[in-house]
Design a protein around this motif. Structure first.
Motif, PDB file in Angstrom:
ATOM      1  N   VAL A 162       0.838  -1.194   0.000  1.00 55.72           N
ATOM      2  CA  VAL A 162       0.000   0.000   0.000  1.00 55.72           C
ATOM      3  C   VAL A 162       0.878   1.250   0.000  1.00 55.72           C
ATOM      4  CG1 VAL A 162      -1.828   1.253   1.211  1.00 55.72           C
ATOM      5  CG2 VAL A 162      -1.738  -1.246   1.342  1.00 55.72           C
ATOM      6  N   ASN A 163       0.619   2.147  -0.937  1.00 56.06           N
ATOM      7  CA  ASN A 163       1.300   3.442  -0.950  1.00 56.06           C
ATOM      8  C   ASN A 163       0.739   4.305   0.174  1.00 56.06           C
ATOM      9  OD1 ASN A 163       2.138   6.130  -1.609  1.00 56.06           O
ATOM     10  ND2 ASN A 163       2.624   5.364  -3.655  1.00 56.06           N
ATOM     11  N   ASN A 164       1.621   4.901   0.950  1.00 53.44           N
ATOM     12  CA  ASN A 164       1.178   5.705   2.084  1.00 53.44           C
ATOM     13  C   ASN A 164       0.337   6.888   1.650  1.00 53.44           C
ATOM     14  OD1 ASN A 164       1.104   6.686   4.800  1.00 53.44           O
ATOM     15  ND2 ASN A 164       2.662   8.186   4.226  1.00 53.44           N
ATOM     16  N   SER A 165       0.715   7.506   0.550  1.00 48.05           N
ATOM     17  CA  SER A 165       0.003   8.690   0.070  1.00 48.05           C
ATOM     18  C   SER A 165       0.253   8.814  -1.427  1.00 48.05           C
ATOM     19  CB  SER A 165       0.502   9.939   0.799  1.00 48.05           C
ATOM     20  OG  SER A 165      -0.078  11.089   0.276  1.00 48.05           O
ATOM     21  N   GLY A 166      -0.776   8.645  -2.225  1.00 47.92           N
ATOM     22  CA  GLY A 166      -0.581   8.715  -3.666  1.00 47.92           C
ATOM     23  C   GLY A 166      -0.486   7.334  -4.274  1.00 47.92           C
ATOM     24  N   ASN A 167       0.242   7.257  -5.381  1.00 45.37           N
ATOM     25  CA  ASN A 167       0.279   6.023  -6.171  1.00 45.37           C
ATOM     26  C   ASN A 167       1.715   5.605  -6.467  1.00 45.37           C
ATOM     27  OD1 ASN A 167      -2.700   5.702  -6.955  1.00 45.37           O
ATOM     28  ND2 ASN A 167      -2.257   7.798  -7.613  1.00 45.37           N
ATOM     29  N   PHE A 168       1.869   4.326  -6.753  1.00 47.64           N
ATOM     30  CA  PHE A 168       3.091   3.850  -7.377  1.00 47.64           C
ATOM     31  C   PHE A 168       3.000   4.206  -8.866  1.00 47.64           C
ATOM     32  CE2 PHE A 168       2.357   0.717  -3.895  1.00 47.64           C
ATOM     33  CZ  PHE A 168       3.465   1.037  -3.122  1.00 47.64           C
ATOM     34  N   VAL A 169       4.134   4.560  -9.451  1.00 47.19           N
ATOM     35  CA  VAL A 169       4.104   5.013 -10.843  1.00 47.19           C
ATOM     36  C   VAL A 169       4.385   3.860 -11.794  1.00 47.19           C
ATOM     37  CG1 VAL A 169       4.839   7.326 -10.136  1.00 47.19           C
ATOM     38  CG2 VAL A 169       6.553   5.663 -10.938  1.00 47.19           C
ATOM     39  N   SER A 170       4.130   4.128 -13.064  1.00 52.56           N
ATOM     40  CA  SER A 170       4.399   3.148 -14.114  1.00 52.56           C
ATOM     41  C   SER A 170       5.875   2.732 -14.074  1.00 52.56           C
ATOM     42  CB  SER A 170       4.062   3.765 -15.474  1.00 52.56           C
ATOM     43  OG  SER A 170       4.361   2.873 -16.512  1.00 52.56           O
ATOM     44  N   GLY A 171       6.098   1.447 -14.266  1.00 50.50           N
ATOM     45  CA  GLY A 171       7.457   0.918 -14.221  1.00 50.50           C
ATOM     46  C   GLY A 171       7.833   0.339 -12.879  1.00 50.50           C
ATOM     47  N   SER A 172       7.041   0.635 -11.838  1.00 48.96           N
ATOM     48  CA  SER A 172       7.304   0.043 -10.526  1.00 48.96           C
ATOM     49  C   SER A 172       7.104  -1.466 -10.620  1.00 48.96           C
ATOM     50  CB  SER A 172       6.364   0.632  -9.472  1.00 48.96           C
ATOM     51  OG  SER A 172       6.619   2.016  -9.294  1.00 48.96           O
ATOM     52  N   ARG A 173       7.975  -2.194  -9.966  1.00 51.75           N
ATOM     53  CA  ARG A 173       7.986  -3.656 -10.106  1.00 51.75           C
ATOM     54  C   ARG A 173       7.886  -4.309  -8.728  1.00 51.75           C
ATOM     55  NH1 ARG A 173      10.793  -7.524 -13.929  1.00 51.75           N
ATOM     56  NH2 ARG A 173      10.964  -9.456 -12.748  1.00 51.75           N
ATOM     57  N   PHE A 174       7.086  -5.354  -8.642  1.00 51.95           N
ATOM     58  CA  PHE A 174       6.855  -6.071  -7.392  1.00 51.95           C
ATOM     59  C   PHE A 174       6.992  -7.561  -7.678  1.00 51.95           C
ATOM     60  CE2 PHE A 174       5.022  -2.351  -5.246  1.00 51.95           C
ATOM     61  CZ  PHE A 174       4.707  -1.555  -6.355  1.00 51.95           C
ATOM     62  N   ASP A 175       7.936  -8.214  -7.018  1.00 58.16           N
ATOM     63  CA  ASP A 175       8.171  -9.640  -7.223  1.00 58.16           C
ATOM     64  C   ASP A 175       7.974 -10.406  -5.928  1.00 58.16           C
ATOM     65  OD1 ASP A 175       9.284  -9.976 -10.066  1.00 58.16           O
ATOM     66  OD2 ASP A 175      10.447  -8.306  -9.297  1.00 58.16           O
ATOM     67  N   LEU A 176       7.289 -11.529  -6.025  1.00 55.74           N
ATOM     68  CA  LEU A 176       7.078 -12.408  -4.873  1.00 55.74           C
ATOM     69  C   LEU A 176       7.793 -13.730  -5.125  1.00 55.74           C
ATOM     70  CD1 LEU A 176       5.574 -13.130  -2.188  1.00 55.74           C
ATOM     71  CD2 LEU A 176       3.710 -13.991  -3.624  1.00 55.74           C
ATOM     72  N   TYR A 177       8.610 -14.140  -4.131  1.00 54.66           N
ATOM     73  CA  TYR A 177       9.325 -15.403  -4.227  1.00 54.66           C
ATOM     74  C   TYR A 177       8.953 -16.301  -3.056  1.00 54.66           C
ATOM     75  CZ  TYR A 177      12.377 -12.893  -7.492  1.00 54.66           C
ATOM     76  OH  TYR A 177      12.861 -12.179  -8.550  1.00 54.66           O
ATOM     77  N   GLY A 178       8.964 -17.609  -3.297  1.00 55.61           N
ATOM     78  CA  GLY A 178       8.808 -18.592  -2.230  1.00 55.61           C
ATOM     79  C   GLY A 178      10.125 -19.337  -2.050  1.00 55.61           C
ATOM     80  N   ILE A 179      10.478 -19.598  -0.795  1.00 53.33           N
ATOM     81  CA  ILE A 179      11.704 -20.332  -0.493  1.00 53.33           C
ATOM     82  C   ILE A 179      11.350 -21.618   0.240  1.00 53.33           C
ATOM     83  CG2 ILE A 179      13.892 -20.288   0.765  1.00 53.33           C
ATOM     84  CD1 ILE A 179      13.928 -17.278   0.455  1.00 53.33           C
ATOM     85  N   LYS A 180      11.897 -22.728  -0.217  1.00 54.70           N
ATOM     86  CA  LYS A 180      11.699 -24.006   0.466  1.00 54.70           C
ATOM     87  C   LYS A 180      12.987 -24.380   1.200  1.00 54.70           C
ATOM     88  CE  LYS A 180       8.369 -26.246  -2.632  1.00 54.70           C
ATOM     89  NZ  LYS A 180       8.168 -27.354  -3.589  1.00 54.70           N
ATOM     90  N   ASN A 181      12.820 -24.896   2.400  1.00 49.94           N
ATOM     91  CA  ASN A 181      14.024 -25.278   3.146  1.00 49.94           C
ATOM     92  C   ASN A 181      14.280 -26.782   3.083  1.00 49.94           C
ATOM     93  OD1 ASN A 181      12.215 -26.343   4.937  1.00 49.94           O
ATOM     94  ND2 ASN A 181      12.869 -25.131   6.700  1.00 49.94           N
ATOM     95  N   SER A 182      13.589 -27.475   2.211  1.00 49.68           N
ATOM     96  CA  SER A 182      13.876 -28.901   2.029  1.00 49.68           C
ATOM     97  C   SER A 182      13.392 -29.331   0.648  1.00 49.68           C
ATOM     98  CB  SER A 182      13.182 -29.729   3.105  1.00 49.68           C
ATOM     99  OG  SER A 182      11.792 -29.574   3.021  1.00 49.68           O
TER     100      SER A 182
END
Lengths: 174, 166
Positions: free
Chosen positions: A154-174
């Motif tokens: 969530v942006n505190n105030s305003g918006n994220f601009v075009s080109g902003s990138r968000f990546d989600l990774y999962g890590i396994k420990n076995s």
């Protein structure tokens, strides 16, 4: 062939402005989650903050402690019973150096365990200024024992601009 | 064609009780190591400390930056007998996360380690960043996590990952 243990689960690259980014239906088959963000905001300041909301919960179930250098000073603050967690998600906003995006990382260990959740974070903002720029680190507590199945940035105030990138990774420990 | 997995779990422990944890026979086939400790105590406070290759001599030092929610401080320690991942960010009945990154752990230079401790208890908390030096040129083959008799809660996990460069 080794089994992949650091797996890209989802990514969002904005093509326009957007106030929030949500990763939903997160699989429970990993041990830890990592969110890596390269973002910039459009609010009228040089450095802004982003928040993370878990499972859509907007109750006062979050707290955080932050450590950050801001320009030439080093600070630490904290807050309890928050409706989001802030946790050092600092990033460039509209009056900072143009074409500059910031890096933010959230690390969420044991996100499916039935205990309270701790989140480690770090962020870096550099804008070629003698009085500004942030190197931040944070710890956040989410006081629910429910498994994490969605994350909203969530942006505190305003918006994220075009080109902003968000990546989600999962890590396994076995 | 990717070369294969580059971030692999080498060993995982699910500590419960008061015993220390040791990861031994660490292969030298990776570039870096990453230790991730997600820990909670049944009671008391937990400040895990690391020793490498069984070395308990005064061969460790560190410089740290600490925030407790009210102030930020920096300090350093020389000639220590271990690497305490946090001098203040403790795991209690609320979990904390501690990580340590070991760079070029199989190389023939002294070893630098970056440590991160993150703890928050909704009213108090600590964030800590540390750089450690282990003044030894041997390859790292074992890492011991000392808990000093604190009763570690079920659900805690400690994982050692190996990271391969291209």
């Amino acid at each position: 062939m080794p089994t992949p243990t650091y797996v890209a689960l989802a990514k969002t690259v904005l093509t326009g402005t957007q106030a929030t980014v949500t990763f939903s239906s997160i699989a429970s088959t990993y041990t830890d989650l990592v969110v890596l963000i390269n973002a910039r905001g459009d609010d009228a300041t040089d450095i802004s903050t982003m928040y993370v909301r878990i499972n859509g919960d907007t109750g006062a179930n979050y707290s955080y402690t932050r450590l950050f250098s801001f320009g030439t000073a080093v600070n630490s603050d904290r807050a309890g019973n928050q409706s989001n967690f802030a946790s050092a998600g600092f990033y460039n906003a509209s009056t900072s150096t143009s074409n500059t995006f910031s890096n933010v990382e959230f690390y969420l260990p044991s996100y499916t365990a039935s205990i309270k959740k701790i989140i480690s974070s770090s962020s870096a903002v550099e804008i070629n200024s003698t009085s500004s720029g942030v190197n931040g680190a944070g710890a956040s507590l989410y006081g629910s024992t429910t498994a994490i199945s969605s994350l909203t940035i969530v942006n505190n105030s305003g918006n994220f601009v075009s080109g902003s990138r968000f990546d989600l990774y999962g890590i396994k420990n076995s | 064609m990717p070369a294969g997995a580059t971030y692999e779990p080498i060993a995982t422990a699910s500590p419960s009780g008061t015993s220390d944890i040791t990861f031994s026979s660490i292969p030298s086939t990776y570039t870096d190591l990453r230790l991730v400790c997600f820990m909670q105590a049944v009671s008391g406070t937990l400040q895990p400390a690391l020793t490498i290759n069984g070395d308990t001599g005064t061969n460790y030092s560190n410089t740290r930056l600490v925030g407790d929610g009210a102030s930020a401080t920096s300090a350093r320690q020389t000639s220590q007998t271990e690497m305490t991942l946090s001098n203040s960010a403790t795991a209690t009945t609320v979990p904390a996360i501690f990580t340590a990154d070991f760079f070029s752990y199989a190389g023939s230079t002294n070893k630098t380690v970056l440590g991160v401790a993150s703890a928050d208890k909704n009213g108090s908390g600590h964030v800590e960043r540390k750089v450690f030096l282990w003044r030894n040129t041997a390859a790292i083959t074992s890492i011991k996590i000392n808990v000093y008799g604190v009763n570690v809660a079920s659900g805690s996990t400690i994982t050692l990952y190996g990271i391969k460069a291209a």
